[in-house]
Design a protein around this motif. Sequence first.
Motif, PDB file in Angstrom:
ATOM      1  N   UNK A  53       0.856  -1.179   0.000  1.00  0.00           N
ATOM      2  CA  UNK A  53       0.000   0.000   0.000  1.00  0.00           C
ATOM      3  C   UNK A  53       0.892   1.228   0.000  1.00  0.00           C
ATOM      4  N   UNK A  54       0.453   2.278  -0.710  1.00  0.00           N
ATOM      5  CA  UNK A  54       1.102   3.587  -0.658  1.00  0.00           C
ATOM      6  C   UNK A  54       0.103   4.629  -1.134  1.00  0.00           C
ATOM      7  N   UNK A  82      -6.093   9.264   0.560  1.00  0.00           N
ATOM      8  CA  UNK A  82      -4.813   8.812   1.089  1.00  0.00           C
ATOM      9  C   UNK A  82      -5.009   8.332   2.514  1.00  0.00           C
ATOM     10  N   UNK A  83      -4.296   7.282   2.885  1.00  0.00           N
ATOM     11  CA  UNK A  83      -4.441   6.699   4.218  1.00  0.00           C
ATOM     12  C   UNK A  83      -3.172   6.890   5.035  1.00  0.00           C
ATOM     13  N   UNK A  92      -8.714  -2.636   6.761  1.00  0.00           N
ATOM     14  CA  UNK A  92      -9.158  -1.292   7.113  1.00  0.00           C
ATOM     15  C   UNK A  92      -8.000  -0.313   7.068  1.00  0.00           C
ATOM     16  N   UNK A  93      -8.323   0.932   6.802  1.00  0.00           N
ATOM     17  CA  UNK A  93      -7.334   1.999   6.843  1.00  0.00           C
ATOM     18  C   UNK A  93      -7.910   3.201   7.561  1.00  0.00           C
ATOM     19  N   UNK A  94      -7.029   4.031   8.089  1.00  0.00           N
ATOM     20  CA  UNK A  94      -7.420   5.290   8.720  1.00  0.00           C
ATOM     21  C   UNK A  94      -6.810   6.435   7.933  1.00  0.00           C
ATOM     22  N   UNK A  95      -7.567   7.516   7.801  1.00  0.00           N
ATOM     23  CA  UNK A  95      -7.119   8.642   6.996  1.00  0.00           C
ATOM     24  C   UNK A  95      -7.283   9.954   7.730  1.00  0.00           C
ATOM     25  N   UNK A  96      -6.418  10.882   7.387  1.00  0.00           N
ATOM     26  CA  UNK A  96      -6.496  12.271   7.822  1.00  0.00           C
ATOM     27  C   UNK A  96      -6.246  13.135   6.585  1.00  0.00           C
TER      28      UNK A  96
END
Length: 168
Positions: A53-54, A82-83, A92-96
């Motif tokens: 992942x990127x 973008x994560x 699962x991913x988290x993003x800001x």
Amino acid sequence: FRDRLPVAGDEAELGVIHLSGERAFRPFARTRAWNFQQGAMLQWLGDGTGRVFYNEVQPEGRGYRGVLHDPVTDQRTFTDRALANLSRDGRWGLAVDFDRMHDFRPGYGYTAQDDSRAGVPHPADDGIWVCNLRTGTSRLVLSLATLHERARTLSPLMEQKLLVNHLT
């Protein structure tokens, strides 16, 4: 370069080094969504498929997305943003908001575009997002407005521009 922070248009080359046999760097992608502190968030996906992942800049040049990439087959799927972190099982991913992060603290976010909410200290439509990596879609789970409302009595600094920098 090493004497300045990345600017819009600077690219990073991503690749692997095989530790057995030939130890040559083998590139598999390039990205303009990176920084010196956290790179492009390149990591193994964790689902046993060998995918990585990127983050990258959207093809239209506006916004960012995550890339789930098999470096062997070159097959790619994408997330809608973008994560910043992935679950160990690769689901699962988290993003800001990386633009907000760069505006607040240059060197930690991405530089492809300006923070569209730069003048809003606690926006209701930004914060922490959770992304389903199987569908590539995300939803806001904690807005900066809600975070401000719940924590504003802790410090007068909470009245200033608020953001989340690191997620685990």
